[in-house]
Design a protein around this motif. Structure first.
Motif, PDB file in Angstrom:
ATOM      1  N   ARG A   1      15.975 -10.212 -55.943  1.00  0.00           N
ATOM      2  CA  ARG A   1      14.847  -9.388 -55.498  1.00  0.00           C
ATOM      3  C   ARG A   1      14.972  -8.017 -56.159  1.00  0.00           C
ATOM      4  O   ARG A   1      15.861  -7.238 -55.813  1.00  0.00           O
ATOM      5  CB  ARG A   1      14.867  -9.218 -53.985  1.00  0.00           C
ATOM      6  CG  ARG A   1      14.640 -10.485 -53.185  1.00  0.00           C
ATOM      7  CD  ARG A   1      14.935 -10.233 -51.715  1.00  0.00           C
ATOM      8  NE  ARG A   1      16.320  -9.796 -51.534  1.00  0.00           N
ATOM      9  CZ  ARG A   1      16.754  -9.108 -50.483  1.00  0.00           C
ATOM     10  NH1 ARG A   1      15.909  -8.737 -49.529  1.00  0.00           N
ATOM     11  NH2 ARG A   1      18.022  -8.777 -50.380  1.00  0.00           N
TER      12      ARG A   1
ATOM     13  N   SER B   1       9.625  -7.338 -56.306  1.00  0.00           N
ATOM     14  CA  SER B   1       9.193  -6.583 -55.137  1.00  0.00           C
ATOM     15  C   SER B   1       8.309  -5.429 -55.604  1.00  0.00           C
ATOM     16  O   SER B   1       8.448  -4.950 -56.737  1.00  0.00           O
ATOM     17  CB  SER B   1      10.391  -6.035 -54.368  1.00  0.00           C
ATOM     18  OG  SER B   1      11.138  -7.079 -53.797  1.00  0.00           O
TER      19      SER B   1
ATOM     20  N   ALA C   1      12.958  -4.430 -57.886  1.00  0.00           N
ATOM     21  CA  ALA C   1      11.804  -3.557 -58.066  1.00  0.00           C
ATOM     22  C   ALA C   1      12.009  -2.785 -59.360  1.00  0.00           C
ATOM     23  O   ALA C   1      13.143  -2.486 -59.742  1.00  0.00           O
ATOM     24  CB  ALA C   1      11.653  -2.599 -56.891  1.00  0.00           C
TER      25      ALA C   1
ATOM     26  N   LEU D   1      16.723  -4.424 -51.260  1.00  0.00           N
ATOM     27  CA  LEU D   1      16.547  -4.960 -52.604  1.00  0.00           C
ATOM     28  C   LEU D   1      17.907  -5.377 -53.133  1.00  0.00           C
ATOM     29  O   LEU D   1      18.929  -4.763 -52.798  1.00  0.00           O
ATOM     30  CB  LEU D   1      15.966  -3.902 -53.546  1.00  0.00           C
ATOM     31  CG  LEU D   1      14.537  -3.417 -53.312  1.00  0.00           C
ATOM     32  CD1 LEU D   1      14.262  -2.190 -54.178  1.00  0.00           C
ATOM     33  CD2 LEU D   1      13.542  -4.516 -53.625  1.00  0.00           C
TER      34      LEU D   1
ATOM     35  N   THR E   1      17.507  -2.742 -58.896  1.00  0.00           N
ATOM     36  CA  THR E   1      16.342  -2.132 -59.502  1.00  0.00           C
ATOM     37  C   THR E   1      16.645  -1.785 -60.947  1.00  0.00           C
ATOM     38  O   THR E   1      17.805  -1.538 -61.318  1.00  0.00           O
ATOM     39  CB  THR E   1      15.895  -0.872 -58.736  1.00  0.00           C
ATOM     40  OG1 THR E   1      14.660  -0.405 -59.272  1.00  0.00           O
ATOM     41  CG2 THR E   1      16.921   0.239 -58.823  1.00  0.00           C
TER      42      THR E   1
ATOM     43  N   ARG F   1      14.044   4.096 -53.859  1.00  0.00           N
ATOM     44  CA  ARG F   1      14.270   2.764 -54.419  1.00  0.00           C
ATOM     45  C   ARG F   1      15.768   2.474 -54.529  1.00  0.00           C
ATOM     46  O   ARG F   1      16.238   1.384 -54.204  1.00  0.00           O
ATOM     47  CB  ARG F   1      13.601   2.668 -55.785  1.00  0.00           C
ATOM     48  CG  ARG F   1      13.471   1.237 -56.265  1.00  0.00           C
ATOM     49  CD  ARG F   1      12.603   1.059 -57.503  1.00  0.00           C
ATOM     50  NE  ARG F   1      12.010   2.211 -58.082  1.00  0.00           N
ATOM     51  CZ  ARG F   1      12.085   2.523 -59.390  1.00  0.00           C
ATOM     52  NH1 ARG F   1      12.772   1.751 -60.223  1.00  0.00           N
ATOM     53  NH2 ARG F   1      11.472   3.582 -59.857  1.00  0.00           N
TER      54      ARG F   1
END
Length: 263
Positions: A156, A178, A158, A196, A199, A187
């Motif tokens: 997952r 995401s 972002a 998450l 990233t 984030r």
């Protein structure tokens, strides 16, 4: 420098960031005035919060240096060589759109690394904090980055939209995308809390975007790294960064591979 001093600094940051968040809320969804610095907006809320942070933090620690997105840097005056790194409103675009995904980001750096960091996100009712010898917490509860990923596990993640578009074309990427969070600091904190897996961060982030979140992520068991580098060392001359990745140590190399393809 003593552990007690680090903890005193963390307590100061938490208190000041909370008041800074309250000041920002007075402007949120109230159509504040906006100016432009090149491609980036700056609002009267950013300036009001920055002015308060400088007054409160440097008033309490007059020998510390200062690095901020909105005002000129100044070196430390004392032997401690500590300095504050602040972003009065990280996620200004979200703030101006009336969205809740923004925060006040404040950190103290000593010896090149953050030793106290706070992200206060008042519109989300969230406060992330960590010290050099204390666990990362969210609203007082310990948090931890998610670990134990299998090599083929879907992650997952972002990331900025251009990076997402490039990676979404790869059928073997094994990514659950995401929604991107406009505030980079938040984030990174979501990676620290396990919301998450990781990233990807596009080039040109600055020290004030990441200093507090870097420590929070580290104390949560995660890692923020460049494509070919480990821990960033901070200094009173703020630096822009290349592409960065953040996640648990067991997926950093996989994230670097994704980032190299998406950059």
């Amino acid at each position: 420098m003593s552990v007690a001093h680090d903890r005193d600094d963390l307590a100061l940051l938490a208190e000041v960031a909370a008041e800074a968040g309250r000041i920002a809320l007075r402007f949120w969804r109230k159509d504040p005035r906006v100016w432009w610095k090149g491609q980036s907006p700056v609002s009267e809320a950013d300036l009001a919060v920055d002015q308060y942070l400088a007054s409160a933090l440097l008033g309490a620690r007059p020998g510390y240096g200062w690095v901020s997105e909105e005002t000129a840097a100044r070196p430390a005056a004392g032997e401690e060589a500590r300095f504050f790194v602040v972003d009065p409103i990280d996620g200004t675009r979200a703030f101006l759109r009336g969205e809740p995904d923004w925060c006040v980001s404040v950190a103290v750096v000593a010896g090149g690394r953050p030793v106290a960091g706070v992200l206060d996100a008042p519109a989300r009712d969230e406060v992330f904090l960590a010290g050099a010898d204390t666990p990362a917490t969210l609203n007082g509860a310990p948090i931890a980055a998610r670990t134990g990923h299998g090599p083929e596990e879907t992650l997952r993640l972002a990331m900025p939209e251009p990076m997402r578009r490039r990676l979404s074309e790869r059928a073997d990427a094994r990514i659950a995308f995401s929604p991107n969070v406009p505030s980079l600091a938040l984030r990174l904190a979501m990676v620290a809390s396990g919301a998450l897996d990781g990233t990807l961060v596009g080039a040109r982030a600055n020290d004030w975007d990441i200093a507090a979140a870097d420590l929070i992520l580290e104390r949560a068991g995660g890692r923020l790294a460049g494509l070919e580098t480990g821990h960033h060392l901070y200094n009173p001359v703020p630096a822009r960064h290349g592409v960065l990745v953040a996640g648990a140590p067991d997926i950093v190399e996989r994230l670097r591979s994704f980032a190299a393809q998406a950059a």
